[in-house]
Every structure is written in structure tokens, then in C-alpha cells.
Design an enzyme around this catalytic site. Sequence first.
Site, PDB file in Angstrom:
ATOM      1  N   LYS A 174      18.408  -5.414   0.880  1.00  0.00           N
ATOM      2  CA  LYS A 174      17.185  -5.811   0.173  1.00  0.00           C
ATOM      3  C   LYS A 174      16.503  -4.563  -0.382  1.00  0.00           C
ATOM      4  O   LYS A 174      15.881  -3.791   0.338  1.00  0.00           O
ATOM      5  CB  LYS A 174      16.216  -6.544   1.113  1.00  0.00           C
ATOM      6  CG  LYS A 174      15.190  -7.305   0.283  1.00  0.00           C
ATOM      7  CD  LYS A 174      13.776  -7.281   0.807  1.00  0.00           C
ATOM      8  CE  LYS A 174      12.907  -6.121   0.541  1.00  0.00           C
ATOM      9  NZ  LYS A 174      12.427  -5.893  -0.820  1.00  0.00           N
ATOM     10  N   SER A 228       7.273   2.645   4.456  1.00  0.00           N
ATOM     11  CA  SER A 228       6.007   3.076   5.045  1.00  0.00           C
ATOM     12  C   SER A 228       5.988   2.864   6.554  1.00  0.00           C
ATOM     13  O   SER A 228       6.775   2.090   7.105  1.00  0.00           O
ATOM     14  CB  SER A 228       4.870   2.287   4.408  1.00  0.00           C
ATOM     15  OG  SER A 228       5.038   0.915   4.718  1.00  0.00           O
ATOM     16  N   GLU A 249      13.041   5.428   8.797  1.00  0.00           N
ATOM     17  CA  GLU A 249      12.637   6.676   8.140  1.00  0.00           C
ATOM     18  C   GLU A 249      11.337   6.372   7.411  1.00  0.00           C
ATOM     19  O   GLU A 249      11.313   5.486   6.554  1.00  0.00           O
ATOM     20  CB  GLU A 249      13.704   7.145   7.144  1.00  0.00           C
ATOM     21  CG  GLU A 249      14.974   7.667   7.775  1.00  0.00           C
ATOM     22  CD  GLU A 249      14.759   8.882   8.668  1.00  0.00           C
ATOM     23  OE1 GLU A 249      13.705   9.545   8.560  1.00  0.00           O
ATOM     24  OE2 GLU A 249      15.637   9.142   9.494  1.00  0.00           O
ATOM     25  N   CYS A 283       9.044  11.514   0.313  1.00  0.00           N
ATOM     26  CA  CYS A 283       8.607  11.551   1.712  1.00  0.00           C
ATOM     27  C   CYS A 283       8.592  12.988   2.221  1.00  0.00           C
ATOM     28  O   CYS A 283       7.882  13.295   3.174  1.00  0.00           O
ATOM     29  CB  CYS A 283       9.525  10.694   2.562  1.00  0.00           C
ATOM     30  SG  CYS A 283      11.253  11.061   2.262  1.00  0.00           S
ATOM     31  N   GLN A 330       0.023   2.202  -6.907  1.00  0.00           N
ATOM     32  CA  GLN A 330       0.151   3.568  -6.399  1.00  0.00           C
ATOM     33  C   GLN A 330      -0.841   4.497  -7.114  1.00  0.00           C
ATOM     34  O   GLN A 330      -1.453   5.363  -6.483  1.00  0.00           O
ATOM     35  CB  GLN A 330       1.591   4.056  -6.590  1.00  0.00           C
ATOM     36  CG  GLN A 330       1.856   5.439  -6.040  1.00  0.00           C
ATOM     37  CD  GLN A 330       1.640   5.560  -4.529  1.00  0.00           C
ATOM     38  OE1 GLN A 330       2.126   4.757  -3.767  1.00  0.00           O
ATOM     39  NE2 GLN A 330       0.886   6.575  -4.105  1.00  0.00           N
ATOM     40  N   GLU A 382      -0.806  10.057   4.326  1.00  0.00           N
ATOM     41  CA  GLU A 382       0.189  10.281   3.270  1.00  0.00           C
ATOM     42  C   GLU A 382      -0.345   9.640   1.987  1.00  0.00           C
ATOM     43  O   GLU A 382      -0.600   8.438   1.949  1.00  0.00           O
ATOM     44  CB  GLU A 382       1.523   9.640   3.650  1.00  0.00           C
ATOM     45  CG  GLU A 382       2.594   9.912   2.626  1.00  0.00           C
ATOM     46  CD  GLU A 382       3.890   9.168   2.908  1.00  0.00           C
ATOM     47  OE1 GLU A 382       3.820   7.961   3.172  1.00  0.00           O
ATOM     48  OE2 GLU A 382       4.954   9.798   2.858  1.00  0.00           O
TER      49      GLU A 382
HETATM   50  P1  NAD Z   1       7.153  -0.124   1.961  1.00  0.00           P
HETATM   51  O1  NAD Z   1       7.127  -0.007   3.451  1.00  0.00           O
HETATM   52  O2  NAD Z   1       6.041  -0.822   1.296  1.00  0.00           O
HETATM   53  O3  NAD Z   1       8.475  -0.897   1.505  1.00  0.00           O
HETATM   54  C1  NAD Z   1       9.759  -0.471   1.917  1.00  0.00           C
HETATM   55  C2  NAD Z   1      10.688  -1.670   1.896  1.00  0.00           C
HETATM   56  O4  NAD Z   1      10.278  -2.583   2.918  1.00  0.00           O
HETATM   57  C3  NAD Z   1      10.656  -2.453   0.572  1.00  0.00           C
HETATM   58  O5  NAD Z   1      11.947  -2.901   0.260  1.00  0.00           O
HETATM   59  C4  NAD Z   1       9.751  -3.620   0.921  1.00  0.00           C
HETATM   60  O6  NAD Z   1       9.971  -4.754   0.129  1.00  0.00           O
HETATM   61  C5  NAD Z   1      10.159  -3.881   2.368  1.00  0.00           C
HETATM   62  N1  NAD Z   1       9.195  -4.665   3.138  1.00  0.00           N
HETATM   63  C6  NAD Z   1       7.847  -4.754   2.969  1.00  0.00           C
HETATM   64  N2  NAD Z   1       7.336  -5.633   3.868  1.00  0.00           N
HETATM   65  C7  NAD Z   1       8.359  -6.086   4.621  1.00  0.00           C
HETATM   66  C8  NAD Z   1       8.463  -7.000   5.716  1.00  0.00           C
HETATM   67  N3  NAD Z   1       7.410  -7.649   6.196  1.00  0.00           N
HETATM   68  N4  NAD Z   1       9.677  -7.200   6.251  1.00  0.00           N
HETATM   69  C9  NAD Z   1      10.763  -6.562   5.781  1.00  0.00           C
HETATM   70  N5  NAD Z   1      10.741  -5.702   4.733  1.00  0.00           N
HETATM   71  C10 NAD Z   1       9.543  -5.470   4.168  1.00  0.00           C
HETATM   72  O7  NAD Z   1       7.358   1.346   1.386  1.00  0.00           O
HETATM   73  P2  NAD Z   1       7.396   1.800  -0.155  1.00  0.00           P
HETATM   74  O8  NAD Z   1       5.999   1.767  -0.683  1.00  0.00           O
HETATM   75  O9  NAD Z   1       8.471   1.076  -0.895  1.00  0.00           O
HETATM   76  O10 NAD Z   1       7.883   3.306  -0.027  1.00  0.00           O
HETATM   77  C11 NAD Z   1       7.034   4.369   0.206  1.00  0.00           C
HETATM   78  C12 NAD Z   1       7.125   4.848   1.632  1.00  0.00           C
HETATM   79  O11 NAD Z   1       8.487   5.168   1.947  1.00  0.00           O
HETATM   80  C13 NAD Z   1       6.355   6.116   1.881  1.00  0.00           C
HETATM   81  O12 NAD Z   1       5.650   6.014   3.097  1.00  0.00           O
HETATM   82  C14 NAD Z   1       7.446   7.188   2.012  1.00  0.00           C
HETATM   83  O13 NAD Z   1       7.089   8.304   2.763  1.00  0.00           O
HETATM   84  C15 NAD Z   1       8.541   6.417   2.637  1.00  0.00           C
HETATM   85  N6  NAD Z   1       9.824   7.084   2.444  1.00  0.00           N
HETATM   86  C16 NAD Z   1      10.392   7.709   3.515  1.00  0.00           C
HETATM   87  C17 NAD Z   1      11.599   8.370   3.385  1.00  0.00           C
HETATM   88  C18 NAD Z   1      12.234   9.025   4.574  1.00  0.00           C
HETATM   89  O14 NAD Z   1      13.438   9.190   4.555  1.00  0.00           O
HETATM   90  N7  NAD Z   1      11.488   9.390   5.601  1.00  0.00           N
HETATM   91  C19 NAD Z   1      12.253   8.397   2.145  1.00  0.00           C
HETATM   92  C20 NAD Z   1      11.646   7.767   1.066  1.00  0.00           C
HETATM   93  C21 NAD Z   1      10.427   7.100   1.228  1.00  0.00           C
END
Ligand code: NAD
Length: 480
Positions: A174, A228, A249, A283, A330, A382
Site C-alpha cells: 500500500k 510518521s 522507520e 527523514c 504539508q 519534525e
Molecule cells: P504517514 O504516517 O502519514 O503515512 C505513511 C503511510 O502510512 C502512508 O501510506 C499512509 O497512507 C499510511 N497510513 C496512514 N494511516 C494509516 C493507518 N491507520 N493504517 C495503516 N496505514 C496508514 O507518513 P507520511 O506523511 O506519508 O510520511 C512522512 C513521514 O515519514 C515523516 O515523519 C518522515 O520522517 C517519515 N519517513 C521516515 C523514513 C525513515 O526511514 N525513517 C523515511 C521516509 C519518511
Amino acid sequence: MSDEVKRNLIAGEWRAGGDAVANINPSDTNDVIGNYAVASIEDVTAAIRAAEDSAADWGLSGIQQRHDILQKASTEIFERREEIGRLLSREEGKTLAEGIAETTRAAQIFGFFAGECLRLKGEKLASVRPGVEVEISREPVGVVGVITPWNFPIALPAWKIAPAICYGNTVVFKPAELVPGCAWEIVEILHRAGMPPGTLNLVNGPGSVVGQAILDSPRVRAITFTGSHTTGSLVAHASVKVMRKFQLEMGGKNPLVVLDDADLETAVDCAVNGAFYSTGQRCTASSRLVVTEGIYARFVEACAERLQKLVVGNALDEVTDIGPVVDDTQLQQDLRYIEIGRKEGAALRVGGELLQRDEPGFYLQPALFTDTTNEMQINRDEIFGPVASVIRVKDYDEALHVANDTEFGLSAGICTTSLKHAAHFRRNAQAGMVMVNLPTAGVDYHVPFGGMKGSSFGPREQGSYAAEFHTSVKTAYMSP
Ligand code: NAD
């Protein structure tokens, strides 16, 4: 744009699902890249069942077959890197050079895991009981749920899907709602490369519905998640309920320490690249620049000068250094934090204003705050945009303390010419990745990636360490 709706892949068939969503270019919101089918709950259930039904056969498939599929995907992605890189930049907003580099990296990741198929190893040990033999081997976990964020639309899916396939697992993928384009390409390439029906499934759609349905299914035996902290906790809670493996992550608030003895040019390069490239939406971005007194004024001056020269514009324009923010949500978050910083008493040295370009897009001038303290909210949360703060400290000891004073622990960097301080920092920085005279962002694809504290949970991703998450260990005792 064609009228065709890109479908989800379920049990080896491309299914239309319910609604479709438009993929919008953040550099030009009049540009609709394509329409992508949203999976229904029934689609997700069918995808998980197909992955479960095909898991046993796929788990016993030969390593040559898995190698060949991954290698084919690697070759095709590499050959099409300019085209896919352009799609990536168009849907996510990082510059064309960054989009092509990320696509190349995805190709390299598939190539690496093609090789790993041929290096699957176990161990044979003597038993403490005479005449008994002990063999330790790795087996597939089963159905792996792959949930990815929007900021690395192709590299991130690659570094989760490639090891899942390499170690014989089946996948329900997904991707993030904002970037369905690269996700679709990668799945289509793997499907054509020979993944048997059911072994790789794509379900696009909102996290709260499609993602949640994956979390709620006990048939999904492992979830690899990047995103996140808030969503990461949901993954953890749901996974503990059904006793499945999970790997998280999450965010970062990465420090770049600059000491008095640093080479100024190197330090400015590291800071500007680490904090602002990819529009600061990494990130591993250096959002806290922790600088000692002796170099502080020169460093701030040189950074500000460099930032003013950066060209912010359409991601596809070759002169652009910094593309747009990914979407309006964002952008509003970035602006809110810029306002919070001002109210907290930080000085906005440069940037922070919205920019108008020929096309309607989410353009923000990279913002640098000075006179900040580590206690300010802008240095705790963040922000995930082109916003960084400089924190002035007395000496190395204070710099290390400030660097570690955060709930996160993904990447930490230091710019110094002192071997003593570099070595001490490498050992004492509370971060999964440490960079000396290098930006905090930008990593190799064949070595482990991940963080400490609130940034990560579970085994590391990438490199041969990926086997830890994507396999189960079996210990067999044999007596002739
Ligand atoms: P997000 O948590 O909003 O979404 C991430 C994924 O989770 C998306 O596919 C989203 O649709 C899904 N999701 C959301 N709610 C869900 C639920 N209830 N159940 C299952 N899946 C669900 O994050 P984002 O805004 O897409 O990305 C930004 C974040 O990602 C930042 O915090 C960033 O630091 C982090 N990030 C971390 C790394 C790392 O490797 N540490 C790498 C890239 C991004």
C-alpha cells in the site's frame, strides 16, 4: 493525460476497484498526471487472501527464479531511469536530478537483492549432545504488508519489496496516496518480470481505510512500515494484537554539529544539502544545525548567502535547486511552524515566504532560523519541510549534549577536522547513522539503514541485515 485509470494488482489481475483519485503535480496543480483506482475493502481482503494462498509455493520457489525476476526489474528500472525519474519528480516535487538519482538507486537495490538470493545461507553447528547435528536456516515469514510514505516514491518501496521477494515472502503493498505513479510502475515491472499471480499485490488508497485493513488482518504475518510516528504507533498496536512481526522507520530531528575547527565550505555544503535538498522532506534532513561559538557568525553568514542563491521552482526545470513542497497540507504545516518559530523568539535569518511562479504550485523559500534554543518547539518537532534552525553552543561537549537531546535518533552528523572529536561523536551520538564531514541525508544502498530511540523500531532495513526482518529462523536438530 490519458483517460485510462491505473488499476490495482490483485491475485495477478488488474482490478478497477471503486473510485479513482487524481495524481496532481505539486509544481503545477493544473497538471493531472493520471488517475489511480482506489482499492475497496473487498479488494484488500482478496489481495491478502491471494498473498496467503500463494505463500507456500512461492516460499519454496527456487532462488534462481527469484534472482531472475529481481535482476530483470533492476535492469528495466535502470534503463527507464530518466522516464521514471521524471514521473517521480512530477508527482513528488523533488528536482529531476534527484528523481533520476532515486530511480537509479531503486534499480541498484533490486540488483543488490537479486544477488542476495544467491547468497542465502544457514549455519551448521556441533550439538552439545554427541551424534546430534544442529542446522540453523532462514525461512520466509509469509505475507508481508508493505506501507510506504510519499517522500521516496520509488526507493522506499524498492527497499521493502525487493528483500521481501528475495527471501520468498508474498507482498501486499500500500503506497502513499500522494505518489501512486512510481508505485504502479514498480509493481507493473515486477509483474511482467514474472512474479506469479498472488505473490505481489498492489492496493492503492487512504491509510485510514486500505492501510488499516492490512493492519487488522491476522493473515498478514509481518508489516514493514515507513512514515510518521503517529501511524507507526498504530502499526505497532495492531501488530501486537495479532502477534505479528513489525518494523517501523519514522521521523527524525537530525542534528548537524559544526565545530570551530571545521572546514567552513564543507560545513556549509553539508548543512545546505542536508537541510534543504529534496525540499527538506527527508527523514534524515539536518533540521538542527548545532554550531560552536568560534565559527557561528561565519557559518550563519555563509549559509544565508548560499540559501539566497538557491533557485526554487518547477521540479522539472533544469535550473531548479529546490522543488515545491509536496502538497498544501504539508505547506500549511511548514508555514505554521515558521510562525511558531517567530513567536518563540527565533530570528528568521532568510526565507520562509511563499513564492509565486508561472505555474500554480506549493513554492516556499527555504527558511533558516537563528538565535534558537533546543527547547523551542521548532527544534523538538519534525517539521518535514525546507526549514532549519541554528543552535549556538559553547563547545563540543555542549554540542553533543544538544545533539542527543531529542526523542529521535535517526541520523547525526559532525563537521570537524579533529580526529578526537569525530571518533568520540561516532561512538556517543545517539543515532542509527553517523556522518563525519558528510550531510546527514544520503546513504548507501547496500548497508543497514535505521535509527535509535523514537525514530525506528525493529530490525534494520537494507543490505544483508534485511534478512533479519524478512525471514524466520529455524533451528533443526538431527540424529542419524
Ligand atoms: P504517514 O504516517 O502519514 O503515512 C505513511 C503511510 O502510512 C502512508 O501510506 C499512509 O497512507 C499510511 N497510513 C496512514 N494511516 C494509516 C493507518 N491507520 N493504517 C495503516 N496505514 C496508514 O507518513 P507520511 O506523511 O506519508 O510520511 C512522512 C513521514 O515519514 C515523516 O515523519 C518522515 O520522517 C517519515 N519517513 C521516515 C523514513 C525513515 O526511514 N525513517 C523515511 C521516509 C519518511
